[in-house]
Design a protein around this motif. Structure first.
Motif, short mmCIF file in Angstrom:
data_model
loop_
_atom_site.label_atom_id
_atom_site.label_comp_id
_atom_site.label_asym_id
_atom_site.label_seq_id
_atom_site.Cartn_x
_atom_site.Cartn_y
_atom_site.Cartn_z
N VAL A 41 9.20 -4.92 7.60
CA VAL A 41 10.44 -5.49 6.68
C VAL A 41 11.06 -4.20 6.32
N GLY A 42 12.11 -3.92 7.02
CA GLY A 42 12.85 -2.63 6.68
C GLY A 42 12.82 -1.62 7.90
N ASP A 43 12.86 -0.23 7.33
CA ASP A 43 12.75 0.90 8.31
C ASP A 43 11.34 1.16 8.61
N ARG B 215 8.58 7.38 10.37
CA ARG B 215 10.25 6.93 10.32
C ARG B 215 10.56 8.15 11.11
N VAL C 8 6.62 0.55 2.35
CA VAL C 8 7.43 -0.53 3.35
C VAL C 8 6.41 -1.87 3.30
#
Length: 234
Positions: free
Chosen positions: A85-87, A160, A187
């Motif tokens: 969920v997200g980067d 990331r 995250v």
């Protein structure tokens, strides 16, 4: 030559759009985009009067890059399915080296390793994860911690990037910039769910129709403006 340049660019765009449409149901797939740029052909001396011809402006498909927007989260109920969920990206081990993915459909192989559906070991912060035969009830927590009924096995490695990514296959990526580890808990993972492809079907089908029409039109112009000998040379 201008028509041919346009035709080649359209052909590459057509291949790109067709690939997106074909992978609309591929877990963790990121739609591919093409970067186009102008290319000026070198000026040449005129054969008769010695004057230099003006350079010709052509189109060149520079490079392909993924659309990094997230796909929809689909609930599966499988405890070994996880979606970021997200980067962030999961790290996986391949014969070509470390690669990265958003596809979190996991399983175990014959040797007890936790792997992707393609059989590539998913990496924890300490390396591949191996589950002993006697261990049962494997679970993954929202912070990435992997546990059996007997013990904690490790924590999924999430990374990331500050630089661009290059697609490798359907849902793997690599980068020229180093992977930056995301601290555990920074995250959230959605457990029992997968991230679907971020391909916009309606948009891609519209592009496919548009590119196909343009390809046919430019192909007709090229055929009408060149002799057979010129086309063979091109």
């Amino acid at each position: 030559i201008i028509h041919l340049s346009r035709l080649i660019a359209l052909e590459r765009r057509l291949d790109n759009v067709a690939n997106n449409v074909a992978n609309a149901d591929t877990t963790g797939f990121r739609a591919r985009q093409l970067s186009f740029q102008e290319y000026l052909s070198p000026a040449k001396e005129g054969e008769a009067d010695g004057k230099r011809e003006r350079p010709v402006s052509l189109v060149n498909a520079g490079f392909q890059y993924p659309d990094v927007s997230g796909g929809a989260i689909q609930l599966t109920g499988n405890p070994l399915d996880v979606a970021i969920v997200g980067d962030g990206y999961f790290a996986v081990q391949t014969p070509q080296g470390e690669r990265y993915t958003r596809a979190g459909a996991l399983t175990t192989d014959a040797t007890g390793r936790l792997v992707t559906m393609e059989g590539q070991p998913i990496l924890s912060r300490t390396g591949p994860i191996t589950i002993a035969p006697e261990e049962r009830s494997l679970t993954i927590a929202a912070d990435g911690t992997i546990s059996s009924r007997q013990r904690i096995l490790g924590s999924l490695r999430l990374v990331r990037f500050d630089g661009p990514l290059q697609a490798v296959g359907s849902n793997l990526f690599q980068s020229q910039t180093p992977a930056l580890d995301i601290p555990t808990g920074s995250v959230k993972l959605s457990v029992g769910a997968l991230e679907k492809s971020n391909v916009q079907n309606v948009q891609e089908m519209s592009r496919l129709s548009e590119v196909t029409r343009s390809y046919e039109q430019v192909g007709g112009l090229l055929k009408n403006s060149q002799s057979v000998d010129d086309l063979n040379k091109l």
